[in-house]
Design an enzyme around this catalytic site. Structure first.
Site, mmCIF file in Angstrom:
data_model
loop_
_atom_site.group_PDB
_atom_site.id
_atom_site.type_symbol
_atom_site.label_atom_id
_atom_site.label_comp_id
_atom_site.label_asym_id
_atom_site.label_seq_id
_atom_site.Cartn_x
_atom_site.Cartn_y
_atom_site.Cartn_z
ATOM 1 N N ASP A 99 0.841 -1.208 0.000
ATOM 2 C CA ASP A 99 0.000 0.000 0.000
ATOM 3 C C ASP A 99 0.870 1.250 0.000
ATOM 4 O O ASP A 99 2.026 1.211 0.433
ATOM 5 C CB ASP A 99 -0.887 0.035 1.257
ATOM 6 C CG ASP A 99 -1.842 -1.139 1.307
ATOM 7 O OD1 ASP A 99 -2.141 -1.703 0.247
ATOM 8 O OD2 ASP A 99 -2.287 -1.474 2.419
HETATM 9 N N1 URA Z 1 -1.231 -5.854 3.998
HETATM 10 C C1 URA Z 1 -1.687 -4.598 4.000
HETATM 11 O O1 URA Z 1 -2.692 -4.298 4.617
HETATM 12 N N2 URA Z 1 -0.998 -3.678 3.293
HETATM 13 C C2 URA Z 1 0.117 -3.961 2.616
HETATM 14 O O2 URA Z 1 0.707 -3.072 2.002
HETATM 15 C C3 URA Z 1 0.582 -5.277 2.633
HETATM 16 C C4 URA Z 1 -0.120 -6.209 3.336
#
Ligand code: URA
Length: 238
Positions: A103
């Site tokens: 993310d």
């Molecule tokens: N899980 C999440 O919530 N975000 C990420 O970036 C990776 C795994």
């Protein structure tokens, strides 16, 4: 392959820089100086030296990056800087891409390559590749969450997750620091697993992929090529 293309693909200069290197006699092919930029070589069998340094032919590029917040794990984007924008070497005309996604507000380990099969294997849900995260979670994480994650938590949209291994590092002043290892890559998975147990992730960093730990000497936004040893470590079953 053309000699100038080969050397440029190895990331040693743009095509026009490499042409100059060749015409100035800095390139030796099988012990002979070659000044013809379009000279045809076989990357698998010819020995090519630039300034007496062997130019080794790597079929693919494998990079590990420590992704900072506010950079997105995509190849290009009109609004945000991407992990590919952070890779300053040209690597010739190779089409680099990130292996999977983190993310925008998640930091940490992301692999970058142009090897589609390797990336596919790492991401395939069938391979159950382990990904380990370090997280800050608002509230008190307890044995209850460890057990829930171990038995496979159900997300708020009823999706069932495979078992995850939750380890509590510390719980202080209403903030829990934990490690979570999962073998899937569902959208926002870590955040949604905690959401499913009424908790909120306030900081997330990926620290391990397929048993290979993030080299903490790589600064945020920085990267380097994986070593042969690391490639061996990350080797996947067929
Ligand atoms: N899980 C999440 O919530 N975000 C990420 O970036 C990776 C795994």
């Amino acid at each position: 392959m053309r000699l100038d293309k080969f050397i440029s693909n190895m990331g040693l200069g743009t095509r026009s820089q490499v042409k100059k290197m060749i015409s100035r006699g800095r390139v030796v092919v099988n012990e002979e100086v070659v000044r013809k930029t379009g000279f045809i070589i076989n990357p698998d069998s010819d020995e090519i030296f630039l300034d007496e340094m062997l130019v080794a032919y790597d079929a693919y590029v494998y990079i590990v990056m420590n992704k900072p917040i506010d950079v997105i794990s995509a190849t290009n984007d009109t609004r945000h800087e991407t992990v590919i924008d952070l890779v300053k070497e040209t690597y010739g005309n190779r089409k680099l891409f990130p292996v999977g996604r983190l993310d925008i507000d998640t930091e940490g380990m992301i692999l970058i390559t142009d090897d589609g099969k390797w990336s596919h294997d790492l991401m395939s849900p069938k391979k159950h590749v382990k990904k380990k995260y370090f997280a800050h979670v608002a509230g008190r994480v307890t044995e209850k969450e460890i057990d829930l994650f171990k038995s496979g938590v159900t997300l708020t949209d009823e999706t069932l997750c495979l078992p995850g291994e939750l380890e509590i590092i510390s719980v202080e002043d209403g903030l829990s620091k934990v490690y979570l290892t999962i073998t899937e890559g569902k959208f926002h998975q870590v955040k949604r697993m905690f959401e499913a147990v009424d908790m909120e992730v306030t900081y997330l960093k990926r620290i391990e992929i397929a048993g290979l730990a993030l080299d903490e000497t790589i600064e945020l936004g920085d990267y380097r090529e994986l070593t042969e040893e690391e490639m061996e470590k990350i080797k996947l079953e067929d």
